[in-house]
Motif scaffolding. Structure first.
Motif, PDB file in Angstrom:
ATOM      1  N   VAL A 123      -9.857   5.242  -7.292  1.00 16.82           N
ATOM      2  CA  VAL A 123      -8.811   4.381  -6.749  1.00 16.82           C
ATOM      3  C   VAL A 123      -7.671   5.248  -6.227  1.00 16.82           C
ATOM      4  N   ALA A 124      -7.169   4.919  -5.038  1.00 17.03           N
ATOM      5  CA  ALA A 124      -5.960   5.523  -4.484  1.00 17.03           C
ATOM      6  C   ALA A 124      -5.039   4.370  -4.089  1.00 17.03           C
TER       7      ALA A 124
ATOM      8  N   GLY B 231       0.802  -1.219   0.000  1.00 16.71           N
ATOM      9  CA  GLY B 231       0.000   0.000   0.000  1.00 16.71           C
ATOM     10  C   GLY B 231       0.828   1.259   0.000  1.00 16.71           C
ATOM     11  N   LEU B 232       2.078   1.149   0.430  1.00 15.26           N
ATOM     12  CA  LEU B 232       2.993   2.285   0.362  1.00 15.26           C
ATOM     13  C   LEU B 232       3.568   2.392  -1.048  1.00 15.26           C
ATOM     14  N   GLY B 233       4.106   3.558  -1.374  1.00 16.26           N
ATOM     15  CA  GLY B 233       4.843   3.679  -2.621  1.00 16.26           C
ATOM     16  C   GLY B 233       6.041   2.742  -2.591  1.00 16.26           C
ATOM     17  N   LEU B 234       6.512   2.326  -3.772  1.00 14.84           N
ATOM     18  CA  LEU B 234       7.543   1.287  -3.835  1.00 14.84           C
ATOM     19  C   LEU B 234       8.801   1.674  -3.071  1.00 14.84           C
ATOM     20  N   ARG B 235       9.284   2.888  -3.225  1.00 19.37           N
ATOM     21  CA  ARG B 235      10.515   3.276  -2.528  1.00 19.37           C
ATOM     22  C   ARG B 235      10.321   3.244  -1.020  1.00 19.37           C
ATOM     23  N   ASP B 236       9.211   3.791  -0.548  1.00 15.95           N
ATOM     24  CA  ASP B 236       8.937   3.770   0.895  1.00 15.95           C
ATOM     25  C   ASP B 236       8.827   2.340   1.399  1.00 15.95           C
ATOM     26  N   ALA B 237       8.166   1.491   0.607  1.00 13.34           N
ATOM     27  CA  ALA B 237       7.984   0.101   1.006  1.00 13.34           C
ATOM     28  C   ALA B 237       9.316  -0.625   1.129  1.00 13.34           C
TER      29      ALA B 237
ATOM     30  N   GLU C  43       2.795   9.545  -8.424  1.00 12.31           N
ATOM     31  CA  GLU C  43       2.288  10.824  -8.926  1.00 12.31           C
ATOM     32  C   GLU C  43       2.173  11.877  -7.829  1.00 12.31           C
ATOM     33  N   THR C  44       2.248  11.440  -6.577  1.00 12.04           N
ATOM     34  CA  THR C  44       2.037  12.342  -5.459  1.00 12.04           C
ATOM     35  C   THR C  44       2.657  11.721  -4.216  1.00 12.04           C
ATOM     36  N   PHE C  45       2.290  12.192  -3.039  1.00  7.05           N
ATOM     37  CA  PHE C  45       2.834  11.633  -1.801  1.00  7.05           C
ATOM     38  C   PHE C  45       2.240  10.251  -1.532  1.00  7.05           C
ATOM     39  N   SER C  46       3.059   9.389  -0.944  1.00  8.01           N
ATOM     40  CA  SER C  46       2.619   8.048  -0.594  1.00  8.01           C
ATOM     41  C   SER C  46       1.705   8.084   0.634  1.00  8.01           C
ATOM     42  N   LYS C  47       0.835   7.103   0.756  1.00  5.04           N
ATOM     43  CA  LYS C  47       0.056   6.929   1.985  1.00  5.04           C
ATOM     44  C   LYS C  47       1.017   6.797   3.164  1.00  5.04           C
ATOM     45  N   PRO C  48       0.670   7.291   4.346  1.00  6.73           N
ATOM     46  CA  PRO C  48      -0.637   7.802   4.764  1.00  6.73           C
ATOM     47  C   PRO C  48      -0.825   9.307   4.585  1.00  6.73           C
ATOM     48  N   HIS C  49       0.044   9.955   3.812  1.00  4.68           N
ATOM     49  CA  HIS C  49      -0.155  11.372   3.506  1.00  4.68           C
ATOM     50  C   HIS C  49      -1.524  11.529   2.844  1.00  4.68           C
TER      51      HIS C  49
END
Length: 219
Positions: free
Chosen positions: A109-110, A50-56, A139-145
């Protein structure tokens, strides 16, 4: 049917609409193994879904030098794409979405997926025309932003107070809280029901059928 509480229903993708949790977990673990890194447990690998790939990957492989993140991401994509086309929607998802559209809801979808990845998944599932808007982590900030929900509601002319975010992770519910939207959890995906319930969502669904029933009665 009770008076409609929400106008916009936003879904997470992986683990909420698509039965992909196990494959993502295994792909993260295989990528770490390829680079000789400690292999995260199933629980640790599924936590970052659920996080962006880099954050994950930063969380899944905390000992990795940041300069090597692109290598780990490449190995993850390699393993994920091996079986990407074989992943299917959860039973009942297609019918639920069709019913919600017929009832007049806007759907969106998010997701932590990339734009390329989501477009590919929508195309394979034949759902490209179902959603009024979509937002991806690259495209934007990753969750949970809260940015994904802020951007979707602005784009679609909707009120956050009449928006509900549905997802299988605490990241989804925290994003909803941060944005000022309602949150509904599903416990058949990546995160355990207890962790989801601790964030006090409007409802925790244990199946797509249960989710569809709650939306029919309460949304």
């Amino acid at each position: 049917m009770a008076q409609q509480q929400f106008d916009l229903i936003v879904f997470d993708w992986d683990g909420t609409l698509m039965d992909s949790t196990r494959h993502i977990t295994r792909s993260i673990q295989s990528a770490c193994r390829d680079l000789g890194l400690p292999v995260p447990t199933d629980e640790a690998a599924s936590y970052v879904i659920g996080l962006g790939l880099r954050d994950a990957l930063q969380i899944a492989a905390p000992t990795l030098d940041p300069s090597d993140y692109p290598r780990l991401a490449e190995r993850y994509r390699f393993h994920f794409l091996l079986k990407d086309a074989q992943i299917e929607l959860f039973d009942g998802v297609r019918e639920m979405l069709a019913e919600l559209r017929e009832l007049g809801y806007l759907l969106a979808v998010a997701t932590g997926k990339s734009r390329v990845g989501l477009n590919r998944a929508l195309d394979v599932a034949g759902l490209g025309s179902v959603f009024a808007g979509t937002r991806c982590a690259d495209e934007t900030f990753s969750k949970p932003h809260p940015a994904m929900l802020h951007e979707l509601t602005r784009e679609l002319g909707q009120d956050l107070m009449r928006t509900v975010m549905i997802g299988d992770t605490t990241h989804d519910l925290q994003m909803a809280q941060n944005a000022g939207a309602a949150g509904v959890a599903v416990s058949y995906g990546a995160h355990a029901a207890g962790a989801l319930s601790a964030l006090e969502p409007c409802f925790v669904a244990d199946s797509v059928g249960t989710l569809a029933g709650w939306l029919r009665q309460h949304a």
